[in-house]
Design a protein around this motif. Structure first.
Motif, mmCIF file in Angstrom:
data_model
loop_
_atom_site.group_PDB
_atom_site.id
_atom_site.type_symbol
_atom_site.label_atom_id
_atom_site.label_comp_id
_atom_site.label_asym_id
_atom_site.label_seq_id
_atom_site.Cartn_x
_atom_site.Cartn_y
_atom_site.Cartn_z
ATOM 1 N N LEU A 53 44.082 86.982 2.715
ATOM 2 C CA LEU A 53 43.315 86.291 3.980
ATOM 3 C C LEU A 53 44.261 85.331 4.323
ATOM 4 C CD1 LEU A 53 39.930 85.923 2.114
ATOM 5 C CD2 LEU A 53 40.447 87.926 4.232
ATOM 6 N N PHE A 54 45.063 85.221 4.438
ATOM 7 C CA PHE A 54 45.778 83.585 4.705
ATOM 8 C C PHE A 54 47.532 83.770 5.246
ATOM 9 C CE2 PHE A 54 42.072 82.090 2.280
ATOM 10 C CZ PHE A 54 41.254 81.615 2.797
ATOM 11 N N ARG B 145 48.849 84.834 7.866
ATOM 12 C CA ARG B 145 48.905 84.204 8.981
ATOM 13 C C ARG B 145 49.303 82.797 8.966
ATOM 14 N NH1 ARG B 145 47.049 82.515 14.161
ATOM 15 N NH2 ARG B 145 45.368 81.119 13.036
ATOM 16 N N VAL B 146 48.662 81.999 8.057
ATOM 17 C CA VAL B 146 49.440 80.858 7.732
ATOM 18 C C VAL B 146 49.940 80.282 7.105
ATOM 19 C CG1 VAL B 146 46.908 79.236 9.225
ATOM 20 C CG2 VAL B 146 46.535 80.277 6.951
ATOM 21 N N ARG C 20 42.844 71.851 9.017
ATOM 22 C CA ARG C 20 41.995 72.673 10.149
ATOM 23 C C ARG C 20 40.648 72.787 8.871
ATOM 24 N NH1 ARG C 20 46.281 75.032 12.243
ATOM 25 N NH2 ARG C 20 45.747 77.100 11.151
ATOM 26 N N GLN D 42 34.063 81.506 13.977
ATOM 27 C CA GLN D 42 35.329 81.979 13.876
ATOM 28 C C GLN D 42 35.518 82.519 12.222
ATOM 29 O OE1 GLN D 42 36.094 77.381 13.186
ATOM 30 N NE2 GLN D 42 37.329 77.566 15.191
ATOM 31 N N HIS D 43 34.549 82.556 10.921
ATOM 32 C CA HIS D 43 35.173 83.257 10.500
ATOM 33 C C HIS D 43 34.497 85.035 9.363
ATOM 34 C CE1 HIS D 43 35.261 79.598 7.940
ATOM 35 N NE2 HIS D 43 36.219 79.717 7.490
ATOM 36 N N ARG E 20 37.636 87.244 10.855
ATOM 37 C CA ARG E 20 38.774 87.384 10.500
ATOM 38 C C ARG E 20 38.547 88.190 9.388
ATOM 39 N NH1 ARG E 20 39.597 81.403 12.380
ATOM 40 N NH2 ARG E 20 42.182 82.355 13.220
ATOM 41 N N HIS F 116 33.640 84.445 -1.236
ATOM 42 C CA HIS F 116 34.295 83.876 -1.172
ATOM 43 C C HIS F 116 34.410 82.904 -0.949
ATOM 44 C CE1 HIS F 116 37.232 87.840 0.718
ATOM 45 N NE2 HIS F 116 37.965 86.898 -0.955
ATOM 46 N N PHE F 117 32.862 82.555 -0.447
ATOM 47 C CA PHE F 117 32.244 81.187 -0.384
ATOM 48 C C PHE F 117 31.589 80.361 -1.688
ATOM 49 C CE2 PHE F 117 32.894 79.652 3.656
ATOM 50 C CZ PHE F 117 33.538 80.571 5.024
ATOM 51 N N PHE G 272 34.796 79.707 -3.404
ATOM 52 C CA PHE G 272 34.780 78.428 -2.937
ATOM 53 C C PHE G 272 34.390 77.258 -3.517
ATOM 54 C CE2 PHE G 272 35.519 75.523 0.474
ATOM 55 C CZ PHE G 272 36.968 75.447 0.197
ATOM 56 N N PHE H 210 26.069 71.604 -0.624
ATOM 57 C CA PHE H 210 26.966 72.985 -0.151
ATOM 58 C C PHE H 210 26.772 74.444 0.027
ATOM 59 C CE2 PHE H 210 30.729 75.704 -0.021
ATOM 60 C CZ PHE H 210 32.074 74.964 -0.021
ATOM 61 N N ILE I 169 27.502 79.364 6.756
ATOM 62 C CA ILE I 169 28.794 80.422 7.499
ATOM 63 C C ILE I 169 28.916 81.436 7.027
ATOM 64 C CG2 ILE I 169 30.675 79.838 7.085
ATOM 65 C CD1 ILE I 169 31.324 76.878 6.979
HETATM 66 C C1 HEM Z 1 40.214 79.285 9.131
HETATM 67 C C2 HEM Z 1 36.827 75.636 8.207
HETATM 68 C C3 HEM Z 1 35.916 78.445 3.908
HETATM 69 C C4 HEM Z 1 39.147 82.127 5.699
HETATM 70 C C5 HEM Z 1 39.060 78.416 9.074
HETATM 71 C C6 HEM Z 1 39.237 77.212 10.372
HETATM 72 C C7 HEM Z 1 38.362 76.262 9.725
HETATM 73 C C8 HEM Z 1 37.711 76.618 8.611
HETATM 74 C C9 HEM Z 1 38.048 74.760 10.545
HETATM 75 C C10 HEM Z 1 39.953 76.931 11.153
HETATM 76 C C11 HEM Z 1 39.335 78.041 11.861
HETATM 77 C C12 HEM Z 1 40.042 78.421 13.888
HETATM 78 O O1 HEM Z 1 41.396 77.395 13.950
HETATM 79 O O2 HEM Z 1 40.520 79.680 14.231
HETATM 80 C C13 HEM Z 1 35.851 76.199 6.886
HETATM 81 C C14 HEM Z 1 35.169 75.286 5.318
HETATM 82 C C15 HEM Z 1 34.942 76.175 4.374
HETATM 83 C C16 HEM Z 1 35.828 77.001 4.373
HETATM 84 C C17 HEM Z 1 34.738 73.939 7.032
HETATM 85 C C18 HEM Z 1 33.901 76.392 4.139
HETATM 86 C C19 HEM Z 1 32.965 75.194 3.696
HETATM 87 C C20 HEM Z 1 36.490 79.938 3.507
HETATM 88 C C21 HEM Z 1 36.587 80.303 2.742
HETATM 89 C C22 HEM Z 1 37.651 81.071 3.147
HETATM 90 C C23 HEM Z 1 37.536 81.190 4.246
HETATM 91 C C24 HEM Z 1 36.148 80.366 1.371
HETATM 92 C C25 HEM Z 1 37.706 82.427 2.237
HETATM 93 C C26 HEM Z 1 38.204 82.496 1.488
HETATM 94 C C27 HEM Z 1 38.998 81.440 6.485
HETATM 95 C C28 HEM Z 1 40.859 82.085 6.852
HETATM 96 C C29 HEM Z 1 40.919 81.096 8.887
HETATM 97 C C30 HEM Z 1 39.972 80.706 8.454
HETATM 98 C C31 HEM Z 1 40.902 83.660 6.606
HETATM 99 C C32 HEM Z 1 41.834 81.748 9.179
HETATM 100 C C33 HEM Z 1 43.360 81.242 8.418
HETATM 101 C C34 HEM Z 1 44.048 81.546 9.557
HETATM 102 O O3 HEM Z 1 44.447 81.041 11.107
HETATM 103 O O4 HEM Z 1 44.903 82.696 9.525
HETATM 104 N N1 HEM Z 1 37.969 77.575 7.873
HETATM 105 N N2 HEM Z 1 36.898 77.667 6.006
HETATM 106 N N3 HEM Z 1 37.478 79.994 4.763
HETATM 107 N N4 HEM Z 1 39.129 80.123 7.339
HETATM 108 FE FE1 HEM Z 1 37.938 78.928 6.200
#
Ligand code: HEM
Length: 147
Positions: free
Chosen positions: A49-50, A52-53, A69, A97-98, A101, A108-109, A112, A136, A143
């Motif tokens: 999933l990641f 791109r980063v 972020r 935002q999620h 994706r 996943h959460f 996490f 949490f 989300i």
């Molecule tokens: C991107 C927050 C948990 C998957 C992001 C972004 C934030 C964020 C702020 C950047 C969004 C943007 O700028 O477009 C959080 C928070 C989480 C959390 C606060 C927990 C409470 C997760 C989990 C997953 C996940 C558990 C999956 C395993 C992703 C993916 C991206 C992302 C795939 C995009 C990465 C990219 O830039 O390509 N998340 N996230 N996140 N998050 Fe989360």
């Protein structure tokens, strides 16, 4: 159902503050990386999933910026736990935002959450699992409940 009582919110905000106090500037990235590494150990497929980063190099600036972020996002919502209206607006934004994706799921959460609790347990002086899990849950439901 999760409720995140006043007492638990205070505990969570205190735990959070103790871990990320400004005297530990580099710590956010280090802890976030450990959390993601633990998540990938539990669910190796999640790594894709990641792409791109630049997840293949977790020490890269791209992945470290991603870690920031996420932790900044968490910082914001934990600070908002006392303000339900703005909290829900912010969780809705993170939900969108999620949702965009492909492949991100509520499961996943849940993973996490365990990874994060494990990391905080190691770095917070008196980590309260019940308080953390309770609050949490509200965050991850907001989300990812329907992902
Ligand atoms: C991107 C927050 C948990 C998957 C992001 C972004 C934030 C964020 C702020 C950047 C969004 C943007 O700028 O477009 C959080 C928070 C989480 C959390 C606060 C927990 C409470 C997760 C989990 C997953 C996940 C558990 C999956 C395993 C992703 C993916 C991206 C992302 C795939 C995009 C990465 C990219 O830039 O390509 N998340 N996230 N996140 N998050 Fe989360």
């Amino acid at each position: 159902a999760a409720h995140c009582s006043w007492e638990n919110r205070k505990e969570v905000q205190e735990i959070w503050h103790s871990v990320w106090g400004s005297q530990f500037a580099g710590r956010r990235v280090a802890v976030a990386k450990a959390v993601f590494q633990d998540l990938f150990n539990r669910d190796p497929d999640a790594k894709a999933l990641f792409t791109r980063v630049n997840v293949d190099d977790m020490d890269s600036p791209e992945f470290e910026a991603h870690c920031l972020r996420v932790t900044n996002g968490l910082d914001t919502v934990i600070g908002l736990l006392d303000d339900a209206t703005v909290l829900n607006e912010q969780l809705g934004h993170l939900h969108t935002q999620h949702e965009q994706r492909e492949g991100v799921t509520a499961e996943h959460f849940a993973i996490f959450a365990r990874s994060m609790a494990g990391a905080l347990d190691q770095v917070a002086p008196c980590f309260n699992h019940r308080a953390w899990d309770d609050c949490f849950q509200v965050i991850s439901d907001g989300i990812a409940h329907d992902l």
